[in-house]
Design an enzyme around this catalytic site. Structure first.
Site, PDB file in Angstrom:
ATOM      1  N   ASP A 143     -23.962 -16.736  25.049  1.00  0.00           N
ATOM      2  CA  ASP A 143     -24.619 -16.144  26.228  1.00  0.00           C
ATOM      3  C   ASP A 143     -24.927 -17.162  27.324  1.00  0.00           C
ATOM      4  O   ASP A 143     -25.188 -16.777  28.461  1.00  0.00           O
ATOM      5  CB  ASP A 143     -25.948 -15.480  25.803  1.00  0.00           C
ATOM      6  CG  ASP A 143     -25.756 -14.425  24.735  1.00  0.00           C
ATOM      7  OD1 ASP A 143     -24.671 -13.841  24.662  1.00  0.00           O
ATOM      8  OD2 ASP A 143     -26.711 -14.194  23.958  1.00  0.00           O
ATOM      9  N   ARG A 187     -26.321 -10.614  26.483  1.00  0.00           N
ATOM     10  CA  ARG A 187     -27.739 -10.258  26.416  1.00  0.00           C
ATOM     11  C   ARG A 187     -28.337 -10.086  27.811  1.00  0.00           C
ATOM     12  O   ARG A 187     -27.816  -9.341  28.599  1.00  0.00           O
ATOM     13  CB  ARG A 187     -28.492 -11.307  25.604  1.00  0.00           C
ATOM     14  CG  ARG A 187     -29.332 -10.648  24.545  1.00  0.00           C
ATOM     15  CD  ARG A 187     -29.727 -11.556  23.471  1.00  0.00           C
ATOM     16  NE  ARG A 187     -30.041 -12.880  23.933  1.00  0.00           N
ATOM     17  CZ  ARG A 187     -31.072 -13.581  23.494  1.00  0.00           C
ATOM     18  NH1 ARG A 187     -31.896 -13.054  22.618  1.00  0.00           N
ATOM     19  NH2 ARG A 187     -31.270 -14.807  23.903  1.00  0.00           N
TER      20      ARG A 187
END
Ligand code: F6P
Length: 365
Positions: A143, A187
């Site tokens: 991420d 995310r």
């Protein structure tokens, strides 16, 4: 007696974990008086009965830098501060086993811990450090959302995978005159979506940092169609948010797991486009865990190796409570507590966002 270092890989796996493990073991083997142990499945290996620790020798880690995943396993559930325990009625609860963790370190004569993980794992590192644990952190995540490091390893490989998906979807979108939506991970951060959109040449890129107006997306699609191009490609981050909306997620009931599991942003966007009058056929692809698997790209192998060597050197220097970080071109150490303070989100006024806008990519605002 040799000094013992316990290493663990925690949270979601990502390409490059094995390269860190290998680098730690190789660097340690140059010092002669160090022994490296791996805790299987993050810190669960130390906390299980019987314990599950493995000795990591140069022979055992030879050549693993090219392998995806982690040879010592991982978990993103539980941990020393929230260990899942089943109640008599079948429900689950969590208990704090942090003191037990510290006792077990002592029992195993462990002199230092290296925790390789993302923000959740580094929060655990910080709490253990505050209990007196001699611990060093190594940042990992596809991420790229950990602060105080230019990049985390695993991110570039995930971007390559996502870009490859865009490339493939462009040809099928063009052939069928369709809109193809690709939902990628990340995310609460839009790094993967933004980088893959620029690299792959998407027309629309929707990220959590910029809430989107479906009318703006529709307008961009219409302009594209009117210009004679009968197809369009959209990359949407799993955490993307419509204005006046919220993230698409489902709730997890797995014991000790994060309650919220993101997903569904692409399907929701497809429906929103139809509701807004889109008459072109739409198909959706969720890239999912393909982004987490496979062999790390060269950049991630190198960054992971640099992190591993530095992490072991930080152990020798007793830099407890510090995390390895990449400040181009240097590998430095930063306090874990500062790295976990805020997520590293895409700065909407940054050059990378400006580049996307300059290429005519619609960001939905
Ligand atoms: O943090 C890495 C990540 O892959 C996120 O991008 C994603 O939201 C999440 O983990 C998925 O977790 P799980 O493997 O538990 O489904």
């Amino acid at each position: 007696m040799k000094k013992r270092v316990l290493i663990a890989t925690g949270g979601g796996d990502c390409p490059g974990l094995n390269a860190v493990i290998r680098a730690i073991v190789k660097r340690a083997s140059q010092e002669h008086n160090w022994e490296i142990l791996g805790s299987i499945d993050a810190f669960d290996g130390l906390l299980r009965d019987p314990m599950h620790l493995v000795e990591l020798t140069p022979e055992k880690v030879a050549g693993i830098h090219v392998q995806g995943g982690t040879i010592i396993g991982t978990t993103n559930k539980g941990g020393p501060f929230a260990w899942p325990v089943k109640n008599h009625d079948g429900s689950w609860t969590t208990v704090d086993r942090s003191q037990d963790f510290m006792d077990r370190l002592q029992y195993q004569n462990i002199d230092a811990v290296i925790n390789i993980g993302g923000d959740g794992s580094q929060r655990i590192s910080q709490s253990l450090f505050e209990l007196g644990c001699p611990i060093v952190g190594v940042p990992k995540t596809i991420d790229n959302d950990l602060s105080l490091t230019d990049f985390t390893f695993g991110f570039q490989t995930a971007v390559d995978t996502a870009t490859d998906a865009v490339d493939k979807l462009v040809t099928t979108a063009a052939s069928h005159h369709r809109i193809l939506i690709l939902e990628v991970m990340g995310r609460y951060a839009g790094w993967i979506a933004l980088h893959a959109s620029i690299a792959g040449g998407a027309e629309v890129c929707l990220i959590p940092e910029i809430p989107y107006d479906i009318n703006n997306v529709m307008q961009a699609i219409n302009e594209r169609i009117d210009s004679g191009k009968g197809f369009a490609n959209i990359v949407i981050a799993e955490g993307a948010i419509p204005i006046a909306g919220s993230m698409a997620f489902s709730e997890s009931s797995e014991p000790g797991a994060m309650k919220i599991r993101l997903g569904g942003a692409g399907l929701r966007l497809s429906q929103e486009l139809k509701d807004a009058g889109c008459s072109i056929e739409i198909r959706e692809t969720i890239l999912g865990h393909l982004q987490r698997g496979g062999t790390p790209c060269a950049f991630d192998r190198i960054l992971a190796s640099q992190f591993g060597v530095k992490a072991f050197e930080m152990v020798m220097e007793q830099k407890w409570g510090q995390m390895v970080a990449y400040h181009h071109p240097n590998i430095v150490s930063v306090p874990i507590k500062d790295a976990i303070k805020d997520y590293n989100l895409v700065d909407t006024s940054s050059d990378i966002v400006n580049t996307a806008r300059g290429l005519g990519i619609c960001l939905g605002d």
